[in-house]
Write a protein that holds these residues in place. Structure first.
Motif: not given
Length: 264
Positions: A194-216
């Motif tokens: 659940l909390a899908r919108v919150t997850k999307v916001i977190a991904i967008k916030t940290y994408l390229g900073i602390r997160l890369t798509p190959d980890k998802l």
């Protein structure tokens, strides 16, 4: 809705106690274009005296549909013997699902589980984050704090060949999960729950900073009826925050295929 990608793998789902579960699972997988699901028994099957997670319900389905269902046997650390990993491997389960440990995941007492899984080449899907309540959890000594993503750090370092998946991106400890996963080439996260919108916001916030798509990795962790809606949701949301089609193909199936040793 049609098939979005050549290969779609749900890395995280369960057998639920629902009428005609098997029939509905295959129906909605087909409707959403999901090729393969990794199934483990849900916690609703875990009852006093807390010794049997009921992996039998998964074993029956994975043997009946070997091309569609991959079995992840449930092993709850501290509640079950180490040799359960041996038994699951012998029965051709391909992975392990862990949750509700009696101590933090990285406790010394649990290292034998991980050693065996690494030796057998069985990925472990760890529940991370605050866990849902289940019927008997007031009797089972459950603590979400024992399942924080940072507890996977020591495991990933100690067992570099063990493939580790942190379910739910550690919800709500997203940044902790991202930073831990980015440090280790043998660790990934699924977007299930659940909390899908919150997850999307977190991904967008940290994408390229602390997160890369190959980890998802794509995961559902919901009843089968949710496949059409949530496959569409995640593809749309990831596209809208700037994740390329190439990376979405990885998230929806290609990365999971590499973890599971599936050719595509």
């Amino acid at each position: 809705m049609g098939k979005l990608y050549k290969l779609v793998i749900d890395i995280h789902n369960h057998v639920f106690r629902q009428p005609k579960f098997e029939e509905r699972l295959l129906k909605y997988m087909d409707e959403a274009g999901v090729d393969i699901v990794c199934l483990s028994p849900s916690l609703e099957f875990f009852e006093p005296p807390f010794k049997d997670p009921n992996n039998k319900v998964v074993e029956e389905l994975m043997k009946k549909y070997p091309d569609r269902i991959i079995g992840f046997g449930a092993v709850y650390p501290g509640r079950m013997p180490y040799d359960l990993i041996d038994e699951l491997h012998a029965k051709e389960f391909r992975g392990i699902k862990m949750t509700i440990p009696t101590k933090p995941y990285d406790h010394d007492d649990f290292m034998k589980y991980y050693e065996k899984a690494e030796d057998y080449g069985m990925p472990i899907l760890f529940h991370t984050g605050v866990v849902a309540r289940f019927k008997y959890d007031h009797l089972a000594n459950v603590s979400s704090d024992r399942m924080r993503p940072a507890h996977l750090d020591r495991i990933a370092r100690t067992f570099p060949k063990l493939k580790i998946i942190a379910a739910h991106m550690g919800d709500p400890w997203y940044l902790e999960a991202y930073m831990t996963a980015q440090k280790h080439p043998n660790m990934w996260m699924d977007v299930s729950g659940l909390a899908r919108v919150t997850k999307v916001i977190a991904i967008k916030t940290y994408l390229g900073i602390r997160l890369t798509p190959d980890k998802l990795l794509f995961g559902l962790d919901e009843p089968p009826e949710e496949y059409p809606r949530l496959v569409w949701f995640w593809d749309t949301a990831l596209r809208e925050i700037g994740i390329s089609e190439e990376d979405r193909r990885k998230i929806f199936g290609e990365t999971a295929a590499k973890i599971l040793g599936i050719k595509f």
